[in-house]
Scaffold this motif. Structure first.
Motif, PDB file in Angstrom:
ATOM      1  N   VAL A  46       4.961  -1.120  17.472  1.00 43.86           N
ATOM      2  CA  VAL A  46       6.429  -1.134  17.459  1.00 43.86           C
ATOM      3  C   VAL A  46       7.013   0.261  17.674  1.00 43.86           C
ATOM      4  O   VAL A  46       7.812   0.481  18.592  1.00 43.86           O
ATOM      5  CB  VAL A  46       6.952  -1.738  16.126  1.00 43.86           C
ATOM      6  CG1 VAL A  46       8.466  -1.629  16.050  1.00 43.86           C
ATOM      7  CG2 VAL A  46       6.518  -3.208  16.021  1.00 43.86           C
ATOM      8  N   LEU A  47       6.599   1.224  16.845  1.00 46.39           N
ATOM      9  CA  LEU A  47       7.187   2.566  16.934  1.00 46.39           C
ATOM     10  C   LEU A  47       6.886   3.268  18.261  1.00 46.39           C
ATOM     11  O   LEU A  47       7.799   3.787  18.905  1.00 46.39           O
ATOM     12  CB  LEU A  47       6.750   3.416  15.733  1.00 46.39           C
ATOM     13  CG  LEU A  47       7.383   2.968  14.404  1.00 46.39           C
ATOM     14  CD1 LEU A  47       6.614   3.501  13.204  1.00 46.39           C
ATOM     15  CD2 LEU A  47       8.838   3.411  14.317  1.00 46.39           C
ATOM     16  N   ASP A  86       0.886  -1.163   0.000  1.00 48.56           N
ATOM     17  CA  ASP A  86       0.000   0.000   0.000  1.00 48.56           C
ATOM     18  C   ASP A  86       0.922   1.210   0.000  1.00 48.56           C
ATOM     19  O   ASP A  86       1.438   1.629   1.035  1.00 48.56           O
ATOM     20  CB  ASP A  86      -0.900  -0.032   1.237  1.00 48.56           C
ATOM     21  CG  ASP A  86      -1.860   1.142   1.275  1.00 48.56           C
ATOM     22  OD1 ASP A  86      -1.557   2.181   0.637  1.00 48.56           O
ATOM     23  OD2 ASP A  86      -2.905   1.039   1.941  1.00 48.56           O
ATOM     24  N   TYR A  87       1.112   1.752  -1.180  1.00 48.76           N
ATOM     25  CA  TYR A  87       2.170   2.746  -1.372  1.00 48.76           C
ATOM     26  C   TYR A  87       1.949   3.998  -0.521  1.00 48.76           C
ATOM     27  O   TYR A  87       2.891   4.563   0.028  1.00 48.76           O
ATOM     28  CB  TYR A  87       2.259   3.101  -2.854  1.00 48.76           C
ATOM     29  CG  TYR A  87       3.605   3.678  -3.199  1.00 48.76           C
ATOM     30  CD1 TYR A  87       4.756   2.899  -3.073  1.00 48.76           C
ATOM     31  CD2 TYR A  87       3.726   5.006  -3.611  1.00 48.76           C
ATOM     32  CE1 TYR A  87       5.996   3.426  -3.362  1.00 48.76           C
ATOM     33  CE2 TYR A  87       4.964   5.537  -3.910  1.00 48.76           C
ATOM     34  CZ  TYR A  87       6.095   4.747  -3.775  1.00 48.76           C
ATOM     35  OH  TYR A  87       7.329   5.262  -4.038  1.00 48.76           O
ATOM     36  N   ASP A  88       0.688   4.402  -0.366  1.00 49.74           N
ATOM     37  CA  ASP A  88       0.406   5.599   0.431  1.00 49.74           C
ATOM     38  C   ASP A  88       0.775   5.376   1.890  1.00 49.74           C
ATOM     39  O   ASP A  88       1.363   6.239   2.537  1.00 49.74           O
ATOM     40  CB  ASP A  88      -1.083   5.980   0.322  1.00 49.74           C
ATOM     41  CG  ASP A  88      -1.425   6.402  -1.108  1.00 49.74           C
ATOM     42  OD1 ASP A  88      -0.495   6.855  -1.816  1.00 49.74           O
ATOM     43  OD2 ASP A  88      -2.596   6.263  -1.519  1.00 49.74           O
ATOM     44  N   ARG A  89       0.416   4.191   2.399  1.00 51.17           N
ATOM     45  CA  ARG A  89       0.742   3.910   3.807  1.00 51.17           C
ATOM     46  C   ARG A  89       2.245   3.759   4.006  1.00 51.17           C
ATOM     47  O   ARG A  89       2.791   4.133   5.040  1.00 51.17           O
ATOM     48  CB  ARG A  89       0.015   2.645   4.281  1.00 51.17           C
ATOM     49  CG  ARG A  89      -1.426   2.943   4.635  1.00 51.17           C
ATOM     50  CD  ARG A  89      -2.074   1.809   5.362  1.00 51.17           C
ATOM     51  NE  ARG A  89      -1.831   1.797   6.797  1.00 51.17           N
ATOM     52  CZ  ARG A  89      -2.440   0.962   7.621  1.00 51.17           C
ATOM     53  NH1 ARG A  89      -3.318   0.084   7.163  1.00 51.17           N
ATOM     54  NH2 ARG A  89      -2.183   0.981   8.912  1.00 51.17           N
ATOM     55  N   PHE A  90       2.897   3.201   3.001  1.00 56.03           N
ATOM     56  CA  PHE A  90       4.351   3.065   3.070  1.00 56.03           C
ATOM     57  C   PHE A  90       4.989   4.452   3.170  1.00 56.03           C
ATOM     58  O   PHE A  90       5.856   4.702   4.011  1.00 56.03           O
ATOM     59  CB  PHE A  90       4.859   2.317   1.830  1.00 56.03           C
ATOM     60  CG  PHE A  90       6.360   2.255   1.714  1.00 56.03           C
ATOM     61  CD1 PHE A  90       7.118   1.598   2.668  1.00 56.03           C
ATOM     62  CD2 PHE A  90       7.018   2.871   0.645  1.00 56.03           C
ATOM     63  CE1 PHE A  90       8.512   1.544   2.566  1.00 56.03           C
ATOM     64  CE2 PHE A  90       8.402   2.822   0.538  1.00 56.03           C
ATOM     65  CZ  PHE A  90       9.144   2.158   1.500  1.00 56.03           C
ATOM     66  N   LYS A  91       4.543   5.368   2.306  1.00 57.36           N
ATOM     67  CA  LYS A  91       5.078   6.741   2.308  1.00 57.36           C
ATOM     68  C   LYS A  91       4.834   7.415   3.666  1.00 57.36           C
ATOM     69  O   LYS A  91       5.700   8.102   4.200  1.00 57.36           O
ATOM     70  CB  LYS A  91       4.410   7.572   1.199  1.00 57.36           C
ATOM     71  CG  LYS A  91       4.941   7.244  -0.198  1.00 57.36           C
ATOM     72  CD  LYS A  91       6.350   7.778  -0.383  1.00 57.36           C
ATOM     73  CE  LYS A  91       6.775   7.791  -1.832  1.00 57.36           C
ATOM     74  NZ  LYS A  91       8.191   7.415  -2.008  1.00 57.36           N
ATOM     75  N   ASN A 122      -1.968  -5.525   8.266  1.00 54.42           N
ATOM     76  CA  ASN A 122      -1.605  -5.864   9.647  1.00 54.42           C
ATOM     77  C   ASN A 122      -0.207  -5.370   9.996  1.00 54.42           C
ATOM     78  O   ASN A 122       0.042  -4.919  11.112  1.00 54.42           O
ATOM     79  CB  ASN A 122      -1.685  -7.377   9.863  1.00 54.42           C
ATOM     80  CG  ASN A 122      -3.125  -7.860   9.950  1.00 54.42           C
ATOM     81  OD1 ASN A 122      -3.986  -7.146  10.451  1.00 54.42           O
ATOM     82  ND2 ASN A 122      -3.401  -9.059   9.455  1.00 54.42           N
ATOM     83  N   LEU A 123       0.688  -5.465   9.019  1.00 52.79           N
ATOM     84  CA  LEU A 123       2.073  -5.027   9.259  1.00 52.79           C
ATOM     85  C   LEU A 123       2.132  -3.517   9.516  1.00 52.79           C
ATOM     86  O   LEU A 123       2.777  -3.068  10.466  1.00 52.79           O
ATOM     87  CB  LEU A 123       2.951  -5.419   8.059  1.00 52.79           C
ATOM     88  CG  LEU A 123       4.418  -4.994   8.107  1.00 52.79           C
ATOM     89  CD1 LEU A 123       5.114  -5.534   9.360  1.00 52.79           C
ATOM     90  CD2 LEU A 123       5.165  -5.493   6.866  1.00 52.79           C
ATOM     91  N   TYR A 124       1.434  -2.740   8.680  1.00 54.79           N
ATOM     92  CA  TYR A 124       1.420  -1.284   8.917  1.00 54.79           C
ATOM     93  C   TYR A 124       0.839  -0.978  10.304  1.00 54.79           C
ATOM     94  O   TYR A 124       1.379  -0.164  11.053  1.00 54.79           O
ATOM     95  CB  TYR A 124       0.590  -0.550   7.855  1.00 54.79           C
ATOM     96  CG  TYR A 124       1.086  -0.708   6.437  1.00 54.79           C
ATOM     97  CD1 TYR A 124       2.400  -0.378   6.095  1.00 54.79           C
ATOM     98  CD2 TYR A 124       0.239  -1.182   5.430  1.00 54.79           C
ATOM     99  CE1 TYR A 124       2.857  -0.522   4.785  1.00 54.79           C
ATOM    100  CE2 TYR A 124       0.686  -1.327   4.114  1.00 54.79           C
ATOM    101  CZ  TYR A 124       1.996  -1.001   3.793  1.00 54.79           C
ATOM    102  OH  TYR A 124       2.443  -1.152   2.502  1.00 54.79           O
ATOM    103  N   ASN A 125      -0.256  -1.651  10.651  1.00 51.12           N
ATOM    104  CA  ASN A 125      -0.896  -1.401  11.951  1.00 51.12           C
ATOM    105  C   ASN A 125       0.053  -1.694  13.111  1.00 51.12           C
ATOM    106  O   ASN A 125       0.146  -0.917  14.059  1.00 51.12           O
ATOM    107  CB  ASN A 125      -2.162  -2.258  12.107  1.00 51.12           C
ATOM    108  CG  ASN A 125      -3.273  -1.790  11.178  1.00 51.12           C
ATOM    109  OD1 ASN A 125      -3.262  -0.632  10.738  1.00 51.12           O
ATOM    110  ND2 ASN A 125      -4.209  -2.667  10.867  1.00 51.12           N
TER     111      ASN A 125
END
Length: 546
Positions: A506-507, A364-369, A497-500
């Motif tokens: 994590v952060l 998901d390129y937007d979430r990655f950015k 799930n990884l972005y969440n």
């Protein structure tokens, strides 16, 4: 003068519980950076096993191949994309044992194979024998069999299996024979056929299967293998029929499972998957789990180990910062990017194979950015790994990441993923990202050595992770999903799930609750040692398999 290692010999008296003579056959061994004849996890695992065999005084030897060009050297094209180079290797620490055997290959009845010994004192392994066909008197074609690990020419690949298996078995005979012959993966299958003809019984043959990947379980035409000399002699049509599966094929894994007394998968989950995979075939031996592991003495940083033993957070942090700087020095040298030791650093580093999803973070390129431009919780991401030199899909993924990272100061792709770089990445990262599609990763071991050095695993629930995980206590695990879903649906769910997990768990933990983060770091070390060290694994192999 006869070489002391031209007969079965160890520099120690084998410990009583390990006195059975075991010959361990593997296509690759990752023992030391100076000896780069491996491609990835299978080699790292086998290398760690050989080191622990030595530390435990086991009566074992290794049988491998002396690859003239190794696997390949990673370089870059002008635009930083991946370039594969094949450079001849020279290993002065190997000694010729005086053992030369001959095997029949195709229509050539006399292919010579020489055995070189790697003595235990060089790298602290059990004695190991490496085979080469690059011998005077062999014709050009025969001399090139041991040029490239996993050669792309299929006939050469078959010849490599025959060299490792049959020449390897003959070398063990010359040394005085073994009580147990252990095949690490199906590559050396011809050994079992040859040994069976020599009167070696099923009781003496054991096998490790490493992959649920279809492609990893080789299958070839039975008649063609027969012509190549795969069985050690020419089989009659009737003998061939008994070996065939799936319409005239020999499946290396199925044949090995039929000839072995016992076999093992490389994690609890993998043993379940493997038993299920092969259950429809007759006469298959039992597949028990012996979970993969890594050698602690070799992989764990000494200062990190001491600070963990004493619970000394200050000493740990000081060393971790230094290790991050060391890794960033390498990144700077390669990419000209200056990374910051105070910023959370995520590393994805392993073999580049499709199912491992190196680019999952970019789905998901937007979430990655959003993730990489988050000013409150900054991140740095480093990718590393070797695609198979002829897997153009994987190379394309690698190059895609190179192009993406060029535009961002906090992204980097590094080359030269071998033991030295692997160590730097594990010691210098805060998060070890592991993203295989569920049930596809038999075990995976890089996360174990990362945990030993304070890098927290963020992973899908696959391979060894189910045996280790205490979510949010020693690692962060993506919620399990139905692995039978179409892959694009799995990828979407896993990516979300990884972005969440990164954004919400994590952060914030790393930046807002450093004490909690430190607890997770030390808890992971508590839980990975000794359970996921090869001392435990090498002991298990003797107890449960040999």
């Amino acid at each position: 003068m006869e070489h002391i290692y031209s007969k079965w010999h160890h520099p120690y008296k084998p410990a009583t519980k390990y006195k059975k003579k075991v010959a361990y056959f593997s296509m690759e061994f990752g023992i030391d950076q100076a000896f780069n004849i491996y491609s990835g996890g299978l080699g790292f695992l086998a290398g760690s096993h050989m080191r622990s065999g030595f530390e435990l005084k086991q009566n074992m030897i290794g049988i491998g191949m002396l690859w003239k060009y190794g696997y390949y050297d990673q370089a870059r094209n002008d635009d930083q994309t991946l370039k594969t180079e094949f450079n001849e290797k020279h290993f002065d620490f190997l000694e010729y044992t005086g053992i030369e055997v001959t095997i029949k290959l195709h229509d050539n009845p006399n292919v010579k194979v020489r055995a070189y010994v790697l003595k235990p004192e060089v790298f602290g392994t059990v004695p190991m024998y490496f085979l080469s066909t690059d011998v005077d008197g062999n014709d050009h074609l025969s001399r090139t069999i041991t040029n490239h690990l996993y050669d792309q020419n299929q006939v050469t690949r078959i010849s490599q299996s025959i060299v490792l298996g049959i020449a390897g078995a003959k070398v063990v005979e010359a040394l005085g024979g073994a009580d147990t012959y252990h095949l690490n993966e199906g590559h050396a299958l011809p050994a079992f056929y040859y040994l069976k003809d020599k009167g070696v019984t099923k009781d003496q043959m054991v096998f490790t299967t490493h992959t649920p990947e279809k492609a990893g379980n080789e299958e070839r035409d039975a008649r063609h293998l027969n012509r190549c000399g795969f069985f050690g002699r020419t089989y009659s049509e009737q003998e061939l029929q008994t070996e065939m599966v799936n319409g005239g094929m020999i499946n290396y894994t199925i044949s090995a499972l039929r000839m072995a007394r016992k076999a093992n998968g490389v994690s609890k989950l993998h043993a379940i998957v493997a038993n299920d995979m092969w259950k429809d075939y007759e006469d298959i031996c039992k597949i028990i789990p012996i979970t993969n592991a890594q050698n602690q003495k070799f992989w764990q940083d000494e200062t990190i180990k001491k600070s963990w033993n004493k619970g000394n957070v200050t000493a740990y942090k000081k060393k971790k910062t230094a290790l991050k700087s060391e890794l960033f020095e390498e990144v700077y040298k390669q990419t000209g990017k200056k990374l910051d030791p105070n910023v959370l650093t995520i590393v994805w580093a392993r073999r580049f194979a499709g199912y491992k999803r190196a680019d999952l973070l970019l789905h998901d390129y937007d979430r990655f950015k959003k993730l990489i431009h988050n000013e409150k919780y900054p991140v740095q991401i480093i990718w590393a790994g070797k695609p198979y030199p002829f897997d153009y899909g994987a190379i394309d993924t690698f190059n895609h990441l190179v192009h993406q990272s060029k535009q961002e100061p906090n992204l980097a792709v590094v080359i030269g993923y071998e033991i030295d770089l692997s160590r730097k990445l594990k010691c210098g990262s805060d998060v070890w990202l592991n993203t295989p599609r569920i049930t596809r990763e038999a075990s995976g071991t890089s996360g174990m050595t990362a945990a030993m050095n304070g890098s927290v695993n963020v992973s899908t629930d696959d391979g060894w992770i189910p045996e280790f995980k205490k979510d949010e206590e020693n690692c962060f695990v993506l919620p399990a999903l139905d692995y039978k879903l179409p892959t694009y649906e799995q990828d979407k769910l896993d990516a979300d799930n990884l972005y969440n997990i990164l954004e919400n768990k994590v952060l914030p933990t790393y930046y807002d609750a450093p004490k909690n983060w430190q607890k997770i770091v030390f808890k992971a070390m508590d839980d990975v040692i000794p359970e996921f060290t090869t001392q435990r694994m090498a002991t298990d192999y003797y107890k449960k398999l040999f």
